[in-house]
Design an enzyme around this catalytic site. Structure first.
Site, PDB file in Angstrom:
ATOM      1  N   THR A 133     -10.365 161.963-117.190  1.00 14.71           N
ATOM      2  CA  THR A 133      -9.536 160.847-117.651  1.00 14.71           C
ATOM      3  C   THR A 133      -9.038 160.044-116.446  1.00 14.71           C
ATOM      4  OG1 THR A 133      -7.671 162.378-117.656  1.00 14.71           O
ATOM      5  CG2 THR A 133      -8.700 161.936-119.787  1.00 14.71           C
ATOM      6  N   THR A 177      -3.090 161.387-110.494  1.00  7.72           N
ATOM      7  CA  THR A 177      -2.017 162.383-110.514  1.00  7.72           C
ATOM      8  C   THR A 177      -0.895 161.890-111.420  1.00  7.72           C
ATOM      9  OG1 THR A 177      -2.537 162.940-108.218  1.00  7.72           O
ATOM     10  CG2 THR A 177      -0.365 163.604-109.031  1.00  7.72           C
ATOM     11  N   CYS A 178      -0.543 160.619-111.256  1.00 10.21           N
ATOM     12  CA  CYS A 178       0.628 160.065-111.937  1.00 10.21           C
ATOM     13  C   CYS A 178       0.569 160.268-113.449  1.00 10.21           C
ATOM     14  CB  CYS A 178       0.738 158.579-111.590  1.00 10.21           C
ATOM     15  SG  CYS A 178       2.046 157.750-112.468  1.00 10.21           S
ATOM     16  N   HIS A 202      29.687 143.076-119.187  1.00 10.52           N
ATOM     17  CA  HIS A 202      30.758 144.060-119.383  1.00 10.52           C
ATOM     18  C   HIS A 202      30.721 144.550-120.825  1.00 10.52           C
ATOM     19  CE1 HIS A 202      34.641 146.016-119.081  1.00 10.52           C
ATOM     20  NE2 HIS A 202      34.964 145.438-120.236  1.00 10.52           N
ATOM     21  N   ARG A 220     -12.009 163.110-112.343  1.00 10.84           N
ATOM     22  CA  ARG A 220     -11.351 163.697-113.530  1.00 10.84           C
ATOM     23  C   ARG A 220     -11.993 163.115-114.775  1.00 10.84           C
ATOM     24  NH1 ARG A 220      -6.099 163.395-111.094  1.00 10.84           N
ATOM     25  NH2 ARG A 220      -5.155 165.460-111.185  1.00 10.84           N
TER      26      ARG A 220
HETATM   27  P1  FAD Z   1      -3.586 159.629-107.376  1.00 12.34           P
HETATM   28  O1  FAD Z   1      -2.714 159.266-108.502  1.00 12.34           O
HETATM   29  O2  FAD Z   1      -3.484 160.993-106.817  1.00 12.34           O
HETATM   30  O3  FAD Z   1      -5.077 159.347-107.846  1.00 12.34           O
HETATM   31  C1  FAD Z   1      -6.179 159.675-107.073  1.00 12.34           C
HETATM   32  C2  FAD Z   1      -7.338 159.957-107.991  1.00 12.34           C
HETATM   33  O4  FAD Z   1      -8.505 160.046-107.192  1.00 12.34           O
HETATM   34  C3  FAD Z   1      -7.233 161.279-108.746  1.00 12.34           C
HETATM   35  O5  FAD Z   1      -7.377 161.056-110.122  1.00 12.34           O
HETATM   36  C4  FAD Z   1      -8.392 162.113-108.199  1.00 12.34           C
HETATM   37  O6  FAD Z   1      -9.015 162.901-109.198  1.00 12.34           O
HETATM   38  C5  FAD Z   1      -9.344 161.032-107.729  1.00 12.34           C
HETATM   39  N1  FAD Z   1     -10.243 161.462-106.642  1.00 12.34           N
HETATM   40  C6  FAD Z   1      -9.918 162.059-105.469  1.00 12.34           C
HETATM   41  N2  FAD Z   1     -11.007 162.240-104.703  1.00 12.34           N
HETATM   42  C7  FAD Z   1     -12.055 161.735-105.415  1.00 12.34           C
HETATM   43  C8  FAD Z   1     -13.442 161.621-105.171  1.00 12.34           C
HETATM   44  N3  FAD Z   1     -13.971 162.035-104.034  1.00 12.34           N
HETATM   45  N4  FAD Z   1     -14.218 161.077-106.136  1.00 12.34           N
HETATM   46  C9  FAD Z   1     -13.678 160.645-107.315  1.00 12.34           C
HETATM   47  N5  FAD Z   1     -12.369 160.719-107.597  1.00 12.34           N
HETATM   48  C10 FAD Z   1     -11.569 161.250-106.660  1.00 12.34           C
HETATM   49  N6  FAD Z   1       5.669 158.785-108.336  1.00 12.34           N
HETATM   50  C11 FAD Z   1       6.530 157.887-108.840  1.00 12.34           C
HETATM   51  O7  FAD Z   1       6.532 156.731-108.407  1.00 12.34           O
HETATM   52  N7  FAD Z   1       7.383 158.219-109.862  1.00 12.34           N
HETATM   53  C12 FAD Z   1       7.415 159.462-110.376  1.00 12.34           C
HETATM   54  O8  FAD Z   1       8.201 159.730-111.285  1.00 12.34           O
HETATM   55  C13 FAD Z   1       6.528 160.444-109.847  1.00 12.34           C
HETATM   56  N8  FAD Z   1       6.526 161.687-110.348  1.00 12.34           N
HETATM   57  C14 FAD Z   1       5.639 162.608-109.838  1.00 12.34           C
HETATM   58  C15 FAD Z   1       5.663 163.894-110.357  1.00 12.34           C
HETATM   59  C16 FAD Z   1       4.801 164.860-109.855  1.00 12.34           C
HETATM   60  C17 FAD Z   1       4.832 166.244-110.438  1.00 12.34           C
HETATM   61  C18 FAD Z   1       3.871 164.505-108.836  1.00 12.34           C
HETATM   62  C19 FAD Z   1       2.909 165.522-108.322  1.00 12.34           C
HETATM   63  C20 FAD Z   1       3.847 163.226-108.318  1.00 12.34           C
HETATM   64  C21 FAD Z   1       4.736 162.266-108.803  1.00 12.34           C
HETATM   65  N9  FAD Z   1       4.767 160.967-108.296  1.00 12.34           N
HETATM   66  C22 FAD Z   1       5.656 160.055-108.803  1.00 12.34           C
HETATM   67  C23 FAD Z   1       3.854 160.545-107.220  1.00 12.34           C
HETATM   68  C24 FAD Z   1       2.658 159.756-107.817  1.00 12.34           C
HETATM   69  O9  FAD Z   1       2.018 160.558-108.777  1.00 12.34           O
HETATM   70  C25 FAD Z   1       1.702 159.374-106.711  1.00 12.34           C
HETATM   71  O10 FAD Z   1       2.393 158.687-105.690  1.00 12.34           O
HETATM   72  C26 FAD Z   1       0.599 158.456-107.255  1.00 12.34           C
HETATM   73  O11 FAD Z   1      -0.098 159.085-108.295  1.00 12.34           O
HETATM   74  C27 FAD Z   1      -0.361 158.055-106.137  1.00 12.34           C
HETATM   75  O12 FAD Z   1      -1.353 157.247-106.652  1.00 12.34           O
HETATM   76  P2  FAD Z   1      -2.811 157.180-105.989  1.00 12.34           P
HETATM   77  O13 FAD Z   1      -3.578 156.230-106.829  1.00 12.34           O
HETATM   78  O14 FAD Z   1      -2.696 156.929-104.556  1.00 12.34           O
HETATM   79  O15 FAD Z   1      -3.404 158.649-106.136  1.00 12.34           O
END
Ligand code: FAD
Ligand code: NAD
Length: 469
Positions: A41, A45-46, A448, A39
């Site tokens: 930025t 996902t978060c 309280h 991405r």
């Molecule tokens: P991600 O945040 O998904 O990050 C993975 C990154 O890897 C992405 O930026 C992607 O572009 C990158 N990537 C993937 N493959 C490659 C590649 N081959 N090369 C380079 N880059 C790559 N969790 C909470 O705890 N609280 C919340 O309120 C909450 N709200 C949410 C709301 C929504 C709408 C969604 C969809 C999810 C929500 N979550 C929430 C869940 C949370 O977003 C995820 O659990 C968290 O982002 C997981 O983190 P991660 O680092 O494992 O993966």
């Protein structure tokens, strides 16, 4: 975001909460670290399309709903309310922009080299990055997979991110859909359904199971269902969607009973597919190091180690709750293990929160899990309707429930539904982490008048001495 790269101690693929926190901790521990993100930025996902934008919309729309329906009980009349959707979206976008920029700043501070492009494992100790300027190869001692997750698709329902959307499209509707159908009554459905219902959508939820929020304590989910139904959610439980057809104006959503038969078609302006998420590992080159994905695409691990030497996995790409703070905890512990320390995550103490109104928050085991494990437990419960602050605030819906081991009194689970409980559950996570007894909680002074007193009263209830009911 690009920088020159050569040979690293650690290359992390994915810049979400798992990846960027792993990078920070690795930097702190003196490892030469690179982070690869496709991405434009950081924050995953978060920050970009998950936790943060959804919470910006949830907060703003909750204020709108309160002003429209919640103020009059206090004698406050708010007239001629309206929402400027473009301005609301601009607030959300600005929040995301500021926070993702902040993560880029943190990478600089901790001397992490960031590469913008798609990362691919090209064999042991080798990661290629395909970016705007072509492909380069990074040499590394360790690789951490932190590639996160994507929406689980539903056969027969083609996501176009305009009218048939995943959570990503549902964060950016250009106008409020008059009729909104959600497929799945999980966390995303209830949160984003709340946002659009508050803005005026008529929301119907088609859920395969006979309950909402599977995995959460059944009593909590039942109460939540009653409260959300009162807000206007139309739940169609034990039903499945068999297809969505695009007609001129409306979408035609075909549903039938989960066990088959009893067909019904729903009209909708928009449909959100929110039936869960699955690990994202497309084109990652797992085969080059002999990793096979397991059940539902998750990469198996033991203390973050995959079956390939020096290849690690954290966050949504591996098992455990798909939560940002779980990914963060994985990232920190994984970096510590790579640095030769004993990083560890206690998954029993990972809280989860549904940011609806009222909020739903939980940590530890549910009653269903305790029964399944055949464990003897005691329950203490206290309703917010008997809590003085909740009554003063007019926020009396919900309850606090504490589950403790029948013999040792150790707190095994805490389940809360009520206004603001998402902020309260951290104290219960700490209690579980410290293996506190319910009596410890019951004898801890709570200020309280606060809603937190309901938790203390529930803890007293475990041993049968609730005082205020
Ligand atoms: P991600 O945040 O998904 O990050 C993975 C990154 O890897 C992405 O930026 C992607 O572009 C990158 N990537 C993937 N493959 C490659 C590649 N081959 N090369 C380079 N880059 C790559 N969790 C909470 O705890 N609280 C919340 O309120 C909450 N709200 C949410 C709301 C929504 C709408 C969604 C969809 C999810 C929500 N979550 C929430 C869940 C949370 O977003 C995820 O659990 C968290 O982002 C997981 O983190 P991660 O680092 O494992 O993966
Ligand atoms: P979920 O697992 O929470 O809920 C999916 C729901 O869809 C379940 O109720 C399931 O029974 C139902 N379902 C599955 N297949 C179906 C079908 N064919 N027809 C009808 N219903 C079906 O998943 P989600 O809501 O998509 O969220 C995905 C992940 O994102 C969750 O694991 C969650 O942890 C994370 N998330 C967390 C937060 C938060 O922490 N506040 C917010 C949003 C998302």
């Amino acid at each position: 975001m690009a920088a020159a790269g050569d040979s690293f101690d650690l290359v992390i693929i994915g810049g979400g909460p798992g990846g960027y926190n792993c990078a920070i901790r690795a930097g702190q521990l003196g490892l030469k670290t690179a982070l690869v993100e496709m991405r434009a930025t950081l924050g995953g996902t978060c920050l970009n399309v998950g936790c943060i934008p959804s919470k910006a919309l949830l907060h703003a729309t909750e204020l709108y709903e309160q002003a429209g329906h919640g103020f009059s009980q206090f004698g406050i009349e708010a007239r001629d309310l309206s929402v400027d959707l473009a301005k609301l979206m601009a607030h959300k976008d600005k929040t995301v922009e500021g926070l993702t920029r902040g993560v880029a700043g943190l990478m600089k501070k901790h001397k992490v080299t960031v590469f913008e492009g798609r990362g691919r494992i090209a064999g042991p100790g080798k990661v290629t990055v395909a970016g705007a300027d072509g492909e380069q190869t990074l040499q590394t001692k360790h690789i951490v997979i932190a590639t996160g997750s994507e929406v689980t698709p539903l056969p027969g329902v083609g996501i176009d991110e305009e009218r048939i959307v995943s959570s990503t499209g549902a964060l950016s509707f250009k106008q409020v859909p008059e009729r909104l159908v959600l497929i799945g009554a999980g966390v995303i459905g209830l949160e984003l359904g709340s946002v659009w219902r508050r803005l005026g959508s008529q929301v119907t939820v088609v859920e395969y199971l006979d309950r909402i929020l599977p995995g959460m304590d059944g009593e909590l989910a039942k109460t939540a269902q009653r409260l959300f139904a009162r807000q206007g959610f139309d739940f169609r439980l034990s039903r499945k969607v068999t297809g969505v057809e695009k007609a001129d104006g409306a979408l035609k959503v075909s549903t039938e009973a989960a066990k088959g038969g009893e067909a019904e078609t729903l009209d909708a302006g928009a449909v959100i597919v929110c039936i869960g998420r699955r690990p994202y590992t497309e084109g990652l080159g797992l085969e080059t190091v002999g990793i096979e994905t397991g059940e539902r695409g998750f990469i198996p691990n033991e203390h973050f180690r995959t079956r390939a030497e020096n290849v690690w996995v954290i966050g949504d790409a591996t098992h455990g709750p798909m939560l940002a703070h779980k990914a963060e905890d994985d990232g920190v512990a994984c970096a510590e293990r790579i640095a030769g320390k004993a990083g560890h995550v206690n998954y029993l103490a990972v809280p989860s929160v549904v940011y609806t109104c009222p909020e739903i928050a939980a940590v530890g085991l549910t009653e269903e899990q305790l029964k399944e494990q055949g464990r003897a437990y005691k329950t203490g419960k206290f309703p917010f309707s008997a809590n003085s602050r909740a009554r003063a605030n007019g926020d009396t819906d919900g309850f606090a429930k504490i589950l403790a081991d029948a013999e040792t009194d150790e707190i095994l689970g805490a389940h809360l539904i009520g206004k603001g409980v998402g902020e309260m559950v951290a104290a219960l996570a700490l209690a579980i982490e410290f293996r506190a007894a319910s009596e410890d909680l019951a004898r801890t002074s709570h200020p309280h008048p606060t809603m937190t007193e309901a938790i203390r009263q529930a803890a007293m209830g475990v041993e049968g001495w609730t005082m205020q009911m």
